[in-house]
Motif scaffolding. Structure first.
Motif, mmCIF file in Angstrom:
data_model
loop_
_atom_site.group_PDB
_atom_site.id
_atom_site.type_symbol
_atom_site.label_atom_id
_atom_site.label_comp_id
_atom_site.label_asym_id
_atom_site.label_seq_id
_atom_site.Cartn_x
_atom_site.Cartn_y
_atom_site.Cartn_z
ATOM 1 N N LEU A 234 0.464 13.345 3.962
ATOM 2 C CA LEU A 234 0.722 12.425 5.064
ATOM 3 C C LEU A 234 0.156 11.024 4.818
ATOM 4 N N ALA A 235 -0.308 10.735 3.610
ATOM 5 C CA ALA A 235 -0.889 9.416 3.344
ATOM 6 C C ALA A 235 0.138 8.304 3.558
ATOM 7 N N LYS A 236 1.370 8.510 3.073
ATOM 8 C CA LYS A 236 2.416 7.490 3.252
ATOM 9 C C LYS A 236 2.751 7.310 4.725
ATOM 10 N N THR B 57 18.890 13.373 -2.941
ATOM 11 C CA THR B 57 18.420 12.912 -1.642
ATOM 12 C C THR B 57 17.594 11.651 -1.828
ATOM 13 N N ALA B 58 18.247 10.581 -2.250
ATOM 14 C CA ALA B 58 17.521 9.380 -2.626
ATOM 15 C C ALA B 58 16.796 8.733 -1.459
ATOM 16 N N LEU B 59 17.359 8.778 -0.251
ATOM 17 C CA LEU B 59 16.737 8.084 0.873
ATOM 18 C C LEU B 59 15.635 8.905 1.526
ATOM 19 N N TYR B 60 15.465 10.138 1.121
ATOM 20 C CA TYR B 60 14.320 10.912 1.592
ATOM 21 C C TYR B 60 13.131 10.723 0.661
ATOM 22 N N LEU B 61 13.397 10.663 -0.607
ATOM 23 C CA LEU B 61 12.317 10.640 -1.591
ATOM 24 C C LEU B 61 11.758 9.232 -1.773
ATOM 25 N N ALA B 62 10.467 9.161 -2.010
ATOM 26 C CA ALA B 62 9.799 7.899 -2.319
ATOM 27 C C ALA B 62 9.564 7.849 -3.831
ATOM 28 N N PRO B 63 9.673 6.633 -4.429
ATOM 29 C CA PRO B 63 9.840 5.325 -3.801
ATOM 30 C C PRO B 63 11.289 4.847 -3.645
ATOM 31 N N SER B 64 12.281 5.704 -3.924
ATOM 32 C CA SER B 64 13.672 5.250 -3.794
ATOM 33 C C SER B 64 14.000 4.828 -2.366
ATOM 34 N N GLY B 65 13.573 5.631 -1.393
ATOM 35 C CA GLY B 65 13.871 5.328 -0.001
ATOM 36 C C GLY B 65 13.300 4.002 0.464
ATOM 37 N N PRO B 66 11.978 3.790 0.337
ATOM 38 C CA PRO B 66 11.432 2.495 0.770
ATOM 39 C C PRO B 66 11.986 1.320 -0.001
ATOM 40 N N LEU B 67 12.260 1.477 -1.287
ATOM 41 C CA LEU B 67 12.811 0.367 -2.071
ATOM 42 C C LEU B 67 14.197 -0.019 -1.576
ATOM 43 N N PHE B 68 14.985 0.958 -1.143
ATOM 44 C CA PHE B 68 16.324 0.660 -0.629
ATOM 45 C C PHE B 68 16.239 -0.226 0.605
ATOM 46 N N TYR B 69 15.447 0.173 1.578
ATOM 47 C CA TYR B 69 15.368 -0.592 2.818
ATOM 48 C C TYR B 69 14.634 -1.918 2.631
ATOM 49 N N LEU B 70 13.644 -1.948 1.749
ATOM 50 C CA LEU B 70 12.968 -3.212 1.462
ATOM 51 C C LEU B 70 13.921 -4.195 0.791
ATOM 52 N N ALA B 71 14.691 -3.714 -0.178
ATOM 53 C CA ALA B 71 15.656 -4.587 -0.851
ATOM 54 C C ALA B 71 16.660 -5.149 0.143
ATOM 55 N N ALA B 72 17.128 -4.315 1.082
ATOM 56 C CA ALA B 72 18.096 -4.780 2.077
ATOM 57 C C ALA B 72 17.479 -5.820 2.999
ATOM 58 N N ALA C 1 0.834 -1.203 0.000
ATOM 59 C CA ALA C 1 0.000 0.000 0.000
ATOM 60 C C ALA C 1 0.871 1.256 0.000
ATOM 61 N N VAL C 2 1.918 1.260 0.819
ATOM 62 C CA VAL C 2 2.824 2.409 0.857
ATOM 63 C C VAL C 2 3.520 2.578 -0.488
ATOM 64 N N LEU C 3 3.948 1.474 -1.091
ATOM 65 C CA LEU C 3 4.608 1.559 -2.397
ATOM 66 C C LEU C 3 3.655 2.099 -3.457
ATOM 67 N N ALA C 4 2.396 1.675 -3.421
ATOM 68 C CA ALA C 4 1.426 2.163 -4.400
ATOM 69 C C ALA C 4 1.241 3.673 -4.268
ATOM 70 N N ILE C 5 1.098 4.146 -3.028
ATOM 71 C CA ILE C 5 0.975 5.591 -2.815
ATOM 72 C C ILE C 5 2.247 6.308 -3.268
ATOM 73 N N ALA C 6 3.414 5.702 -2.987
ATOM 74 C CA ALA C 6 4.685 6.332 -3.351
ATOM 75 C C ALA C 6 4.832 6.453 -4.858
ATOM 76 N N PHE C 7 4.443 5.417 -5.598
ATOM 77 C CA PHE C 7 4.582 5.462 -7.055
ATOM 78 C C PHE C 7 3.607 6.446 -7.702
ATOM 79 N N PHE C 8 2.506 6.772 -7.027
ATOM 80 C CA PHE C 8 1.522 7.710 -7.581
ATOM 81 C C PHE C 8 1.457 8.990 -6.756
ATOM 82 N N ASP C 9 2.543 9.284 -6.045
ATOM 83 C CA ASP C 9 2.577 10.405 -5.124
ATOM 84 C C ASP C 9 2.331 11.739 -5.819
#
Length: 515
Positions: free
Chosen positions: A90-92, A453-468, A68-76
């Motif tokens: 604040l949806a994410k 600022t890749a780790l602040y912006l979505a979806p780059s930030g969540p994808l980084f931590y999810l991948a790890a 759900a967070v990823l979906a909101i992030a991709f259509f932010d």
């Protein structure tokens, strides 16, 4: 034995998933009916139904909350443009908070243990979060509101590592993750290519929330934003999604058409990235692909990638010819320009950290964004801390000082080492292939941090931590012995990573050293 157990798990999971889907659908129907009764309008009712589905699904499953967070992030960008306000900003955050609640609830009722807290990432991540919280009260902080926004920007997506580490324990969950990313990147990349051709006029007609898109269109040259907030964010999302799909090609073994479909989606996402005209994602993607090829060590796949790459270049030349003329020229993309883009922000941050060794605080306004428009008055920002440094390492030095920079880089180092150690524990080719794609995501983001600022912006930030987090759990999914990892054997990580990888051929199912 493992095959039969995995089959039973899949069957049980299918039943539970069907029941969960029915409950989530019921929540959406109830919310839609309530919206019709209260507003007598279709669009608000549909928005309320979507909100009900996302909230109900997140409360039912932490894994659903991640999607759900990823979906909101991709259509932010699309959501913020159509309906600007606190509810979209604040949806994410709300969905992430609900996901954390569900994750903790699962641990409390015994569905999983908080094994992520015993990982090498836990200590540096916790210390970094505490230090960022303390920096909210730095003496140079002029506004607590801006400080809160800055604190949010630094720590928002860190919980995803722990949630993914504890939640993803079965191969079919990784398969679902791959398919969600593939679907999201297919929609956004195709729309990005279309947007590059037709511009932003169709969006600006929807309301003034899209007026800022005009800055990305100069004459006939358009940098596609797709459904995200700017071209750089879109380009980064497309590049990282392509790496997930590349890993999925080897991980998803059946059916064959699905592997072909993932290869097509990876190609489409790269074309979408080109339509954004983003240079940093392109260079980071090339670095990540090199790392991916080194890890999987399949020469025949290298040949296939070269052929596919030539085809993609040809398609980009046809679909987005202005990209090469405006963004990917020797004048715009050369070693001197790259060094300057990296060195100037670092030099600026070093000058400021020399004056403020403990940092200027998180109140730089970097994480404020559209919040500033919704406040009754302009937010006060301390002049010594104001201004964007387009480099996460430099911004870390400026805002958090030497201690914060050390904790930040140490946390990133631990994440990369944990992923590398997990790869070295893998036996089966399909898991090594998936690990290669996920490690590629980490490499690409670490490259992006030098110019954005890749780790602040979505979806780059969540994808980084999810991948790890997912990469760290791949050894569990392949049922390999994990005594060394689960019983504190993480310390000699560097020695294990630098040692030669003693892996079996792709057809072998025996662990290294087995007779």
């Amino acid at each position: 034995m493992y095959a039969g157990a995995e089959r039973r798990v899949r069957e049980t999971s299918a039943i539970a998933t069907a029941a969960t889907v029915a409950g989530i659908a019921a929540a959406g129907i109830v919310c839609a009916f309530a919206g019709l009764v209260l507003t007598h309008r279709i669009m608000p009712s549909l928005a309320l139904a979507a909100s009900g589905v996302l909230v109900a699904g997140t409360l039912a499953s932490a894994e659903f909350g991640i999607y759900a967070v990823l979906a909101i992030a991709f259509f932010d960008g699309l959501l913020k443009g159509i309906s600007p306000g606190w509810h979209t900003i604040l949806a994410k955050d709300v969905l992430l908070a609900l996901t954390i609640i569900r994750w903790l609830w699962d641990a409390a009722v015994g569905r999983h243990q908080l094994a992520s807290f015993r990982s090498p990432v836990a200590a540096p991540a916790f210390l970094f979060i505490v230090y960022c919280g303390a920096q909210m009260f730095n003496t140079t902080t002029a506004s607590l509101t801006v400080a809160l926004a800055g604190f949010r920007a630094w720590i928002l997506w860190i919980p995803f590592f722990f949630i993914a580490y504890d939640t993803f324990r079965r191969p079919h969950q990784v398969r679902r993750f791959i398919m969600v990313i593939a679907l999201l990147t297919l929609l956004t990349s195709l729309y990005g290519v279309v947007q590059y051709r037709i511009g932003f006029e169709h969006l600006t007609k929807l309301g003034p929330g899209f007026d800022f898109y005009h800055r990305f269109a100069g004459g006939e040259h358009v940098r596609a934003t797709s459904t995200l907030v700017n071209p750089g964010v879109f380009g980064a999302a497309a590049a990282l999604s392509a790496l997930v799909c590349l890993g999925g090609i080897g991980f998803v073994q059946r059916p064959q058409w699905l592997r072909t479909f993932l290869a097509v989606i990876a190609s489409v996402s790269i074309i979408g990235m080109a339509a954004s005209g983003s240079r940093a994602p392109l260079l980071s993607l090339l670095m990540a692909i090199v790392a991916f090829l080194v890890l999987i060590r399949r020469r025949q796949f290298l040949v296939v990638m070269v052929v596919v790459g030539l085809v993609i270049v040809g398609l980009v030349g046809e679909l987005a010819p202005d990209v090469f003329q405006q963004r990917y020229t020797a004048e715009k993309l050369n070693l001197q320009t790259i060094i300057r883009r990296v060195s100037i922000p670092l030099a600026h941050s070093l000058y400021q950290v020399a004056r403020y060794p403990l940092g200027t605080g998180v109140a730089t306004g970097i994480g404020v964004g559209r919040v500033n428009r919704l406040m009754p008055g302009p937010l006060a920002i301390e002049p010594t801390a104001a201004g964007m440094i387009e480099n996460d390492y430099g911004r870390d030095l400026r805002e958090l000082g030497f201690p914060g920079a050390f904790l930040y880089i140490f946390m990133l180092y631990r994440i990369l080492m944990v992923a590398a150690a997990s790869y070295s524990s893998l036996v089966f080719l399909r898991y090594r292939w998936m690990a290669g794609g996920l490690i590629g995501v980490l490499v690409a983001v670490l490259g992006l941090l030098t110019v954005g600022t890749a780790l602040y912006l979505a979806p780059s930030g969540p994808l980084f931590y999810l991948a790890a987090g997912i990469c760290a759990r791949l050894p569990v999914m392949q049922h390999a012995p994990l005594a060394a990892l689960e019983q504190g054997g993480w310390r000699p990580v560097t020695r294990r990573v630098l040692a030669p990888f003693r892996l079996q051929p792709s057809g072998s199912s025996k662990p290294p050293g087995a007779a």
